[in-house]
Design a protein around this motif. Structure first.
Motif, PDB file in Angstrom:
ATOM      1  N   ALA A  96       0.864  -1.196   0.000  1.00  0.00           N
ATOM      2  CA  ALA A  96       0.000   0.000   0.000  1.00  0.00           C
ATOM      3  C   ALA A  96       0.897   1.241   0.000  1.00  0.00           C
ATOM      4  O   ALA A  96       1.981   1.221   0.575  1.00  0.00           O
ATOM      5  CB  ALA A  96      -0.900  -0.017   1.226  1.00  0.00           C
ATOM      6  N   PRO A  97       0.542   2.291  -0.667  1.00  0.00           N
ATOM      7  CA  PRO A  97      -0.726   2.562  -1.318  1.00  0.00           C
ATOM      8  C   PRO A  97      -0.692   2.296  -2.819  1.00  0.00           C
ATOM      9  O   PRO A  97      -1.545   2.779  -3.553  1.00  0.00           O
ATOM     10  CB  PRO A  97      -0.906   4.057  -1.060  1.00  0.00           C
ATOM     11  N   PHE A  98       0.264   1.500  -3.304  1.00  0.00           N
ATOM     12  CA  PHE A  98       0.458   1.315  -4.735  1.00  0.00           C
ATOM     13  C   PHE A  98      -0.539   0.301  -5.319  1.00  0.00           C
ATOM     14  O   PHE A  98      -0.801  -0.734  -4.715  1.00  0.00           O
ATOM     15  CB  PHE A  98       1.893   0.883  -5.026  1.00  0.00           C
ATOM     16  N   ALA A  99      -1.044   0.606  -6.494  1.00  0.00           N
ATOM     17  CA  ALA A  99      -2.008  -0.273  -7.161  1.00  0.00           C
ATOM     18  C   ALA A  99      -1.319  -1.396  -7.928  1.00  0.00           C
ATOM     19  O   ALA A  99      -1.890  -2.466  -8.110  1.00  0.00           O
ATOM     20  CB  ALA A  99      -2.889   0.540  -8.112  1.00  0.00           C
TER      21      ALA A  99
ATOM     22  N   GLU B 299       4.080   0.590 -10.441  1.00  0.00           N
ATOM     23  CA  GLU B 299       3.926   1.870  -9.740  1.00  0.00           C
ATOM     24  C   GLU B 299       4.872   1.925  -8.536  1.00  0.00           C
ATOM     25  O   GLU B 299       5.521   2.941  -8.278  1.00  0.00           O
ATOM     26  CB  GLU B 299       2.470   1.979  -9.282  1.00  0.00           C
ATOM     27  N   TRP B 300       4.966   0.835  -7.802  1.00  0.00           N
ATOM     28  CA  TRP B 300       5.847   0.760  -6.639  1.00  0.00           C
ATOM     29  C   TRP B 300       7.309   0.903  -7.060  1.00  0.00           C
ATOM     30  O   TRP B 300       8.062   1.675  -6.470  1.00  0.00           O
ATOM     31  CB  TRP B 300       5.610  -0.567  -5.912  1.00  0.00           C
TER      32      TRP B 300
ATOM     33  N   SER C  80       8.352   4.344  -7.949  1.00  0.00           N
ATOM     34  CA  SER C  80       8.513   5.248  -6.808  1.00  0.00           C
ATOM     35  C   SER C  80       9.965   5.347  -6.349  1.00  0.00           C
ATOM     36  O   SER C  80      10.345   6.283  -5.656  1.00  0.00           O
ATOM     37  CB  SER C  80       7.619   4.816  -5.647  1.00  0.00           C
TER      38      SER C  80
END
Length: 132
Positions: A34-37, A41-42, A45
């Motif tokens: 969390a909070p990645f979908a 995306e993670w 980051s």
């Protein structure tokens, strides 16, 4: 609280190897934190470049076994692993059934020790054993 271990493997094709190890161990893809979908995306980051390669994160659905992380790297494997995985199943018949299943998924038998264990290689040549 005791520390937990995870096993991280450098690979040339994390997605392909992840499918093999999910079949071998009954593991599943680990969701992104969390909070990645998504995992992409993670990873983004961290400021990772698209050319940095991919990865796969696997977990034991029962929460017992160690987490497996497979990370794509540009260099090929050049030496034997100093660590290997032992896949444990019930009895010699279970060993033979798992070996057949893993051969169909791209694994190769390297040596058989009748009644005890079979030494195999995954699709990238990483050695492991299937034992009862």
């Amino acid at each position: 609280m005791a520390a937990r271990i995870e096993l991280t493997f450098d690979t040339r094709n994390a997605v392909r190897l992840a499918e093999f190890w999910k079949l071998a161990l009954g593991y599943e893809d680990e969701p992104p934190p969390a909070p990645f979908a998504t995992r992409d995306e993670w990873v983004a980051s961290f400021g990772a470049d698209e050319d940095d390669g991919g990865g796969a994160w696997l977990r034991d659905p029962d929460g017992v076994g160690p987490r497996l992380v497979l990370l794509d790297v540009p260099e090929p494997k050049v030496a034997k692993n100093r660590l290997h995985i032992d896949v444990r199943v019930d009895g010699w018949a279970g060993v033979l059934a798992k070996v057949d299943e893993l051969k169909k998924a791209g694994g190769a038998v390297l040596a058989t020790f009748d009644g005890h264990h079979v030494v195999m290689a995954d699709p990238e040549g990483n050695e492991f054993c299937v034992a009862g």
